[in-house]
Scaffold this active site. Structure first.
Site, mmCIF file in Angstrom:
data_model
loop_
_atom_site.group_PDB
_atom_site.id
_atom_site.type_symbol
_atom_site.label_atom_id
_atom_site.label_comp_id
_atom_site.label_asym_id
_atom_site.label_seq_id
_atom_site.Cartn_x
_atom_site.Cartn_y
_atom_site.Cartn_z
ATOM 1 N N SER A 158 37.451 43.589 39.401
ATOM 2 C CA SER A 158 38.115 42.327 40.030
ATOM 3 C C SER A 158 38.596 42.746 41.437
ATOM 4 O O SER A 158 38.777 43.889 41.776
ATOM 5 C CB SER A 158 39.093 41.695 39.176
ATOM 6 O OG SER A 158 40.148 40.880 39.865
ATOM 7 N N TYR A 184 47.499 44.847 35.984
ATOM 8 C CA TYR A 184 46.044 44.176 36.157
ATOM 9 C C TYR A 184 45.314 44.931 36.962
ATOM 10 O O TYR A 184 44.279 45.594 36.713
ATOM 11 C CB TYR A 184 46.225 42.961 36.098
ATOM 12 C CG TYR A 184 44.828 42.301 36.196
ATOM 13 C CD1 TYR A 184 43.861 42.290 34.940
ATOM 14 C CD2 TYR A 184 43.914 41.491 37.267
ATOM 15 C CE1 TYR A 184 42.498 41.528 34.978
ATOM 16 C CE2 TYR A 184 42.766 40.928 37.275
ATOM 17 C CZ TYR A 184 42.383 41.081 36.207
ATOM 18 O OH TYR A 184 40.858 40.549 35.959
#
Length: 305
Positions: A158, A184
């Protein structure tokens, strides 16, 4: 190394990328294949003739997805197998139950920005799921990947990797305050570093490994994201799930990237260095070979505990 580019763009779909590609005789595993871009990744691979196994936590959802993929592609070789990435026993069982070669491994499943949660080992759950689970799966399937002779590993990362390097001194937030986005981001950096090191270690087995940013897609992945954060993203250029799966499919199947390994892609092209935009580019630390080796060795030690 020259930058890898393709004719495909931000708006290309998985169907666009797979058009004209034949995967008959090839076997693929897609983790998280029952939701979001995992569904469209599996559909594209099946449409090209591959045997596809959906490795999923919710097997009932997996069976529904498999039936849908079979109906829309006409390919009956779509299967479902249980996989809980945060559970070492589940990951080990999946790898041990696999028989024969594996040509494509798409490490697609993940969790994003969840409240602090720990595995029984005390590991931070996002790191355990997004990185350690996929690391254990890939290493457990290494022999099957090597048997294929020309296997591809696709590591779905990501742009959030730009939020955090891997903090080796405190990966599991035992000393520092927990921040769901830092956690994350760290796990997504780890996804890229895994591809960098796998590319080096497994090159002699004919295995290539690349990472990617699929783009912003509205899926269940955002279930922990606050309403305020979603509002802040209103100006973001969202993709459909079919568009979001395209870069995964490119790296999994397209002849345009034959032999390409250890790189990070976005919008179907190799990413440029990270600049001013939070949502694009690749940070240098995510491609650092020394960090990649360090993370690999640490991951082996953690999973061997």
């Amino acid at each position: 190394m020259s930058r890898i580019t393709t004719p495909f763009t931000h708006d290309s779909t998985a169907a666009d990328v797979i058009a004209g590609v034949g995967l008959s005789g090839r076997r693929a595993v897609v983790t998280g294949g029952a939701s979001g871009i995992g569904v469209e990744t599996a559909r594209a691979l099946a449409s090209a003739g591959a045997e596809v196994t959906l490795a999923v936590r919710n097997t009932a959802a997996g069976e529904r997805t498999a039936a849908d993929v079979i109906e829309t592609t006409g390919n009956s070789h779509v299967f479902v197998a249980p996989l809980e990435l945060a559970d070492r026993a589940s990951v080990r069982a999946f790898a041990e139950n696999w028989d024969g070669p594996l040509h494509i491994l798409v490490n697609n499943a993940g969790v994003m920005a969840e409240p602090l949660n720990r595995t029984p080992e005390g590991w931070e759950h996002q790191f355990a799921t997004n990185h350690l689970g996929h690391f254990g799966l890939a290493t457990g399937l290494h022999a099957a990947l090597a048997q294929a002779g020309n296997a591809r590993i696709v590591s779905v990362s990501s742009s959030a990797h730009n939020r955090s390097d891997v903090v080796f001194d405190d990966i599991h937030f035992e000393q520092r305050p927990y921040d769901e986005w830092a956690a994350y981001g760290q796990s997504k950096t780890a996804n890229i570093l895994f591809a960098v090191e796998a590319a080096k270690r497994w090159a002699s087995d004919g295995i290539v490994a690349n990472a990617l940013m699929p783009g912003g897609i509205r899926t269940a992945l955002q279930r922990y994201v606050s309403a305020e954060q979603l509002q802040a993203w209103e100006s973001f250029q969202w993709k459909t799930t079919e568009q979001g799966a395209s870069t995964s499919v490119l790296l999994a199947a397209s002849p345009l990237v034959d032999g390409v390994t250890g790189r990070y892609f976005e919008d179907n092209n190799e990413a440029l260095p990270h600049g001013d935009s939070e949502y694009s580019g690749v940070s240098a630390y995510a491609l650092d070979p020394e960090s990649a080796t360090r993370l690999w060795e640490l991951s082996e030690k953690l999973l061997a505990q």
